[in-house]
Design an enzyme around this catalytic site. Structure first.
Site, short mmCIF file in Angstrom:
data_model
loop_
_atom_site.label_atom_id
_atom_site.label_comp_id
_atom_site.label_asym_id
_atom_site.label_seq_id
_atom_site.Cartn_x
_atom_site.Cartn_y
_atom_site.Cartn_z
N CYS A 1 -6.58 0.41 1.97
CA CYS A 1 -6.25 -0.96 2.38
C CYS A 1 -7.38 -1.92 2.02
O CYS A 1 -7.13 -3.10 1.73
CB CYS A 1 -5.96 -1.01 3.87
SG CYS A 1 -7.33 -0.46 4.92
N TRP B 1 0.05 -3.40 3.87
CA TRP B 1 1.24 -2.54 3.92
C TRP B 1 2.50 -3.28 3.47
O TRP B 1 3.52 -2.67 3.18
CB TRP B 1 1.45 -2.01 5.33
CG TRP B 1 0.40 -1.05 5.79
CD1 TRP B 1 -0.59 -0.50 5.05
CD2 TRP B 1 0.26 -0.51 7.11
NE1 TRP B 1 -1.36 0.34 5.81
CE2 TRP B 1 -0.87 0.36 7.08
CE3 TRP B 1 0.95 -0.66 8.31
CZ2 TRP B 1 -1.30 1.06 8.20
CZ3 TRP B 1 0.51 0.03 9.42
CH2 TRP B 1 -0.59 0.89 9.37
N GLN C 1 0.82 -1.20 0.00
CA GLN C 1 0.00 0.00 0.00
C GLN C 1 0.86 1.25 0.00
O GLN C 1 1.94 1.30 0.60
CB GLN C 1 -0.90 -0.01 1.23
CG GLN C 1 -1.91 1.13 1.30
CD GLN C 1 -2.76 1.03 2.55
OE1 GLN C 1 -2.85 -0.01 3.17
NE2 GLN C 1 -3.38 2.14 2.92
N ASN D 1 -1.07 -8.27 5.79
CA ASN D 1 -1.27 -6.83 5.90
C ASN D 1 -0.94 -6.18 4.56
O ASN D 1 0.16 -6.37 4.03
CB ASN D 1 -0.35 -6.29 7.00
CG ASN D 1 -0.54 -4.81 7.27
OD1 ASN D 1 -1.14 -4.09 6.48
ND2 ASN D 1 -0.02 -4.37 8.40
N HIS E 1 -8.35 -1.41 9.98
CA HIS E 1 -7.52 -1.82 8.84
C HIS E 1 -8.10 -3.09 8.22
O HIS E 1 -8.75 -3.90 8.89
CB HIS E 1 -6.11 -2.09 9.35
CG HIS E 1 -5.05 -2.14 8.28
ND1 HIS E 1 -4.93 -1.22 7.28
CD2 HIS E 1 -4.04 -3.04 8.08
CE1 HIS E 1 -3.91 -1.51 6.51
NE2 HIS E 1 -3.36 -2.62 6.97
#
Length: 685
Positions: free
Chosen positions: A101, A280, A95, A278, A254
């Site tokens: 997200c 990220w 991301q 995740n 998230h």
């Protein structure tokens, strides 16, 4: 590559598209635009979504941008840019500064299903062959698959790093370009700041979403996940609101992707694990079964080696119980709603109807009092029955109703979703399918189903068990006089469906074609008979299953081959495979069958070393010429050709060895094994 000059597309928009509030995309012909660029020696520039801040937006996102934002093409950012690579097997997207997200969690779920991914992302696009700076993607947009065209100018900082979605493989750009196309569909990058995982999952598939509140999770949650991970599903999940990084490594507020599940055997008994990622690409869970947890010592060496990956890549394991504790929503999106039914081998049909709530005419709002205007809402007549028993059967029918509201502005977040829901009434002795029901009907009849609460969501859906007969569906907003367009979808075994008072006529249901349905039914029935399968039983099963597409000669699995397969799958050294392990094997067999058949061009039932190399590459394993020749000697016959059974054994072993290396290496260059681990990996597998 020849020097190309920019070409700006000046599309002539119709009056509807030119209006600020319109949700229509400009009509752009990808093939014609690309051919024009190639003919003129220019690179495409999309004036309908320009490389300026207007495409980023006008809200808080602007404050996150680097001070000297630039727009550059991948050919300016890397010496060897690639659109997509089948060799990038790991989830490779990270991301950027956009708070999307939810979009990225859905996108990462999409990468786990290559056939679905190809529908959204045409993988034949590249930066070399017929490159003109133009790319196309497809989204399911309220009942229709629509193409979205973008140029490949991407926002970067002064160092040439992508500001938004990027790949861990720095020369891959499909994720960044797909995000740009989705931003164009949504109005701007700013419009991706807020959303739900379920929204993106529907836009990627046109599927049916089922959202489970994990605080009220069903007792059979593990069984649902086991079915979902085997079937054609995409799974995302969300943590509690108020975004912040917790001490346990999770991020509140998230979205995550659920990438796998596994039942492991510990010294004290079984443990049920889920694997999450995740978006990220970093920041992981720190509790039990995290990368650094001591709980991994409770497993056999082989199970630990093949499951544990010590790397800060955002992917991690945790127990099902911890998952239920720390996550609030689980979203399962399936291309067909078979997951929602316990009936084995059930074939589904569907219909889609469009409608609108219009102030003063059809925006009646919720059912509040006997003399309100609820009756003015659009009215849809539904007749359902069980096809194998005829319309007279009284056995309940499984029906899924999905209501989606269209965006009310070109920018998806400019006007928020309305709170929507639907009512269901039984229609006894109803004969006239063209006359709208008057207000008196709603004074005298109690709905069979009504919204527990009106949800401010893009989609609301509900599973119903209905006795065969005729019903009335009333979609509505929570308040009267609210305007929007909507789509109403109905899935069942058999039904007819139409709007009362409209001129569209009766719409008969269409059958959903699910290529995996027979396989699903086979596996489900199999494990009603065999909860655990040993090598002899595995041999019997594989030799009595017709693997279509492999020529006239069906493969014959020897007991030795089945013992080899079992050793590769049996992580806890029990001598058997569980339903989960067999489901994974079956998925792999289908993939291996497809790539084997594609390379076996003369339908001989064998591959030479060049065909083997191509087949393995398509399945995601890259081997050098010399290694491929050695594999044909090791696994092939005297004629130095390899049959399907040997190909399966080779592929399973190669996949295992690659996973083990990736999980054990710290720098991507080498690994260290203790003697016991080395003996386990080389002898048992």
């Amino acid at each position: 590559m020849p020097l190309l000059t920019p070409f700006r597309c000046r599309c002539k928009l119709g009056r509807k598209e030119a209006v600020e509030g319109s949700s229509q995309l400009p009509q752009q012909n990808y093939e014609a635009l690309r051919e024009r660029c190639l003919r003129e020696g220019s690179l495409f520039e999309d004036s309908s979504f320009p490389a300026t801040r207007s495409s980023i937006g006008s809200g808080p996102l602007l404050k996150k941008l680097p001070p000297h934002l630039q727009w550059k093409r991948p050919t300016e950012l890397h010496s060897n840019p690639q659109f997509y690579s089948t060799q990038a097997k790991r989830l490779d997207l990270c991301q950027g500064v956009v708070g999307d997200c939810w979009f990225l969690a859905a996108l990462q779920a999409l990468t786990l299903h290559q056939d679905i991914l190809k529908r959204v992302v045409p993988l034949n696009q590249s930066f070399t062959e017929k490159y003109a700076g133009i790319f196309q993607f497809w989204f399911w947009h309220f009942g229709k698959w629509v193409p979205v065209v973008v140029d490949d100018r991407l926002p970067v900082n002064e160092a040439g790093q992508l500001v938004f979605v990027s790949s861990t493989y720095k020369n891959l750009f499909w994720g960044a370009l797909l995000e740009k196309a989705y931003a164009k569909l949504s109005g701007s990058y700013e419009d991706l700041q807020i959303g739900q995982v379920s929204d993106a999952l529907v836009d990627f598939t046109g599927g049916v979403t089922m959202t489970i509140n994990l605080e009220e999770a069903p007792s059979n949650l593990w069984d649902l996940l086991a079915q979902a991970t085997y079937r054609r599903t995409l799974i995302g999940c969300q943590t509690h609101p108020q975004q912040r990084v917790l001490e346990n490594g999770l991020v509140n507020g998230h979205a995550y992707t659920l990438t796998g599940i596994w039942k492991v055997t510990c010294k004290y008994g079984p443990e049920y694990l889920v694997r999450l990622r995740n978006p990220w690409g970093k920041v992981e869970w720190k509790g039990d079964w995290s990368d650094s947890s001591s709980t991994w010592e409770l497993l056999s060496p082989k199970e630990k080696i093949l499951l544990l990956r010590i790397e800060n890549d955002g992917e991690f394991w945790m127990t099902l119980q911890d998952f239920k504790t720390h996550f609030v929503l689980l979203v399962i999106c399936e291309l067909t709603p078979g997951l929602l039914s316990h009936e084995v081998g059930q074939k589904w049909t569907y219909t889609v109807q469009e409608g609108r709530w219009e102030k003063g005419y059809t925006a009646g709002g919720r059912l509040q009092s006997p003399r309100d205007i609820f009756w003015k809402n659009p009215q849809f007549l539904l007749s359902v029955w069980r096809p194998e028993q005829g319309q007279r059967s009284l056995k309940p029918c499984s029906v899924l109703v999905s209501l989606l509201q269209k965006p009310r502005h070109r920018h998806r977040n400019r006007k928020p979703h309305l709170s929507i829901g639907f009512y269901l009434f039984r229609m006894d002795n109803y004969r006239d399918g063209q006359r709208r029901l008057p207000s008196e009907f709603f004074w005298r009849n109690v709905p069979l189903s009504k919204p527990e609460e009106f949800l401010r969501e893009k989609e609301v859906s509900k599973k119903l068990w209905l006795a065969p007969g005729t019903y009335l569906i009333i979609p509505c907003t929570s308040e009267a006089h609210q305007e929007s367009e909507f789509i109403l979808r109905v899935f069942s075994r058999k039904h007819i469906f139409h709007e009362i008072g409209s001129h569209s006529g009766v719409v008969f249901s269409k059958e959903i074609v699910d290529q995996n349905e027979e396989q699903n039914e086979f596996v489900t029935k199999l494990f009603e008979k065999y909860p655990e399968i040993n090598a002899v039983q595995l041999q019997n099963i594989l030799n009595h299953v017709t693997l279509s597409g492999l020529g006239n000669t069906q493969p014959l699995f020897s007991l030795e081959a089945c013992q080899g397969i079992l050793a590769l799958l049996d992580l806890n050294a029990s001598g058997t495979v569980s339903i989960q392990e067999f489901r994974d094997l079956w998925k792999q067999l289908m993939l291996y069958k497809e790539v084997f058949h594609k390379q076996d061009t003369n339908r001989s039932g064998y591959l030479n070393w060049l065909q083997l190399q191509a087949a393995m590459m398509e399945a995601g394993i890259v081997l050098s010429d010399n290694v491929c020749k050695l594999m044909v000697i090791r696994y092939g016959g005297p004629n130095l050709q390899i049959n399907f059974v040997s190909f399966v054994l080779l592929m399973l072993r190669a996949e295992n060895m690659e996973d083990a290396f990736q999980n054990l290496t710290q720098d991507g260059k080498g690994i260290y094994l203790q003697k016991s681990e080395w003996m386990m990996m080389t002898l048992y597998t």
